[in-house]
Design a protein around this motif. Structure first.
Motif, mmCIF file in Angstrom:
data_model
loop_
_atom_site.group_PDB
_atom_site.id
_atom_site.type_symbol
_atom_site.label_atom_id
_atom_site.label_comp_id
_atom_site.label_asym_id
_atom_site.label_seq_id
_atom_site.Cartn_x
_atom_site.Cartn_y
_atom_site.Cartn_z
ATOM 1 N N THR A 1 0.780 -1.304 0.075
ATOM 2 C CA THR A 1 0.267 0.004 -0.046
ATOM 3 C C THR A 1 0.649 1.276 -0.047
ATOM 4 O OG1 THR A 1 -1.565 -1.290 1.078
ATOM 5 C CG2 THR A 1 -1.824 1.193 1.245
ATOM 6 N N CYS A 2 1.898 1.401 0.630
ATOM 7 C CA CYS A 2 2.850 2.367 0.908
ATOM 8 C C CYS A 2 3.542 2.629 -0.378
ATOM 9 C CB CYS A 2 3.919 2.238 1.951
ATOM 10 S SG CYS A 2 3.092 2.400 3.546
ATOM 11 N N MET A 3 3.986 1.527 -1.141
ATOM 12 C CA MET A 3 4.485 1.739 -2.252
ATOM 13 C C MET A 3 3.676 2.428 -3.416
ATOM 14 S SD MET A 3 6.910 -1.794 -3.242
ATOM 15 C CE MET A 3 6.950 -2.739 -1.714
ATOM 16 N N LYS A 4 2.289 2.389 -3.429
ATOM 17 C CA LYS A 4 1.473 3.069 -4.248
ATOM 18 C C LYS A 4 1.562 4.574 -4.301
ATOM 19 C CE LYS A 4 -2.215 -0.625 -3.897
ATOM 20 N NZ LYS A 4 -3.618 -0.635 -3.509
ATOM 21 N N TYR A 5 2.100 4.968 -3.134
ATOM 22 C CA TYR A 5 2.140 6.549 -2.842
ATOM 23 C C TYR A 5 3.707 6.993 -2.533
ATOM 24 C CZ TYR A 5 -2.905 5.804 -1.838
ATOM 25 O OH TYR A 5 -4.026 5.399 -1.993
ATOM 26 N N GLY A 6 4.535 6.204 -2.434
ATOM 27 C CA GLY A 6 5.820 6.563 -2.307
ATOM 28 C C GLY A 6 6.862 5.670 -2.535
ATOM 29 N N GLN A 7 8.112 5.982 -1.836
ATOM 30 C CA GLN A 7 9.196 4.875 -1.923
ATOM 31 C C GLN A 7 9.651 4.647 -0.371
ATOM 32 O OE1 GLN A 7 12.155 6.804 -4.631
ATOM 33 N NE2 GLN A 7 11.898 8.715 -3.765
ATOM 34 N N ARG A 8 10.279 3.224 -0.348
ATOM 35 C CA ARG A 8 11.055 3.038 0.711
ATOM 36 C C ARG A 8 12.095 3.621 0.916
ATOM 37 N NH1 ARG A 8 10.310 -2.138 3.227
ATOM 38 N NH2 ARG A 8 8.836 -2.865 1.164
ATOM 39 N N VAL A 9 12.394 4.043 2.039
ATOM 40 C CA VAL A 9 13.814 4.859 2.344
ATOM 41 C C VAL A 9 14.467 3.825 3.479
ATOM 42 C CG1 VAL A 9 13.260 7.053 1.471
ATOM 43 C CG2 VAL A 9 12.854 6.486 3.737
ATOM 44 N N GLN A 10 13.802 3.202 4.092
ATOM 45 C CA GLN A 10 14.249 2.132 5.132
ATOM 46 C C GLN A 10 13.487 0.916 5.236
ATOM 47 O OE1 GLN A 10 17.081 2.638 7.444
ATOM 48 N NE2 GLN A 10 17.535 4.543 6.313
ATOM 49 N N ASN A 11 13.683 0.130 5.899
ATOM 50 C CA ASN A 11 12.800 -1.267 5.959
ATOM 51 C C ASN A 11 11.320 -1.042 6.031
ATOM 52 O OD1 ASN A 11 14.986 -2.825 5.099
ATOM 53 N ND2 ASN A 11 15.486 -3.583 7.108
ATOM 54 N N SER A 12 11.223 0.052 7.117
ATOM 55 C CA SER A 12 9.671 -0.009 7.464
ATOM 56 C C SER A 12 9.368 1.623 7.377
ATOM 57 C CB SER A 12 9.308 -0.691 8.843
ATOM 58 O OG SER A 12 9.618 -1.943 8.926
ATOM 59 N N VAL A 13 10.104 2.043 6.511
ATOM 60 C CA VAL A 13 9.769 3.818 6.353
ATOM 61 C C VAL A 13 9.561 3.976 5.028
ATOM 62 C CG1 VAL A 13 10.603 5.751 7.080
ATOM 63 C CG2 VAL A 13 11.104 4.239 8.496
ATOM 64 N N PHE A 14 8.559 4.859 4.529
ATOM 65 C CA PHE A 14 8.248 5.290 3.279
ATOM 66 C C PHE A 14 8.097 6.887 3.229
ATOM 67 C CE2 PHE A 14 7.152 0.991 2.480
ATOM 68 C CZ PHE A 14 7.433 0.637 1.408
ATOM 69 N N GLU A 15 8.629 7.439 2.087
ATOM 70 C CA GLU A 15 8.716 8.869 1.898
ATOM 71 C C GLU A 15 7.267 8.872 0.599
ATOM 72 O OE1 GLU A 15 12.213 10.659 0.783
ATOM 73 O OE2 GLU A 15 12.944 10.849 2.935
ATOM 74 N N CYS A 16 6.394 9.477 0.992
ATOM 75 C CA CYS A 16 5.100 9.428 0.101
ATOM 76 C C CYS A 16 4.826 10.920 -0.119
ATOM 77 C CB CYS A 16 4.063 9.021 0.908
ATOM 78 S SG CYS A 16 4.191 7.174 1.445
#
Length: 96
Positions: free
Chosen positions: A26-41
């Protein structure tokens, strides 16, 4: 606006492992992973509400945790980074 999503999903059960994959997808739909459990959206205000709703539907509030950091539209000066970068800056130029 830039929103940082951090999550901790209990993966001691098969259902927890499924939730972990679902949160990441779900997070990948809105942004990109920057750490294992952290996304910048990078989202619009309406996308932000949808993202929060979708993640709330997935998580188990008794054993999982979600955190949202709304950095706004002038986020560049609010982010410091050191070490290897795992992503392409949202507003950066991508060359192939």
């Amino acid at each position: 606006m830039m929103v940082v999503v951090a999550y901790d999903v209990n993966t001691e059960t098969p259902d927890g492992k499924r939730r972990l994959r679902s949160v990441a997808k779900t997070c990948m739909k809105y942004g990109q992973r920057v750490q294992n459990s952290v996304f910048e959206c990078f989202v619009t205000p309406s996308d932000y509400l949808i993202l929060k709703h979708d993640l709330a539907e997935i998580m188990d509030e008794m054993c999982d945790s979600l955190r949202y950091y709304n950095l706004g539209s002038k986020y560049a000066s609010k982010i410091e980074h050191r070490g290897r970068q795992r992503h392409v800056p949202v507003d950066g130029v991508m060359m192939l």
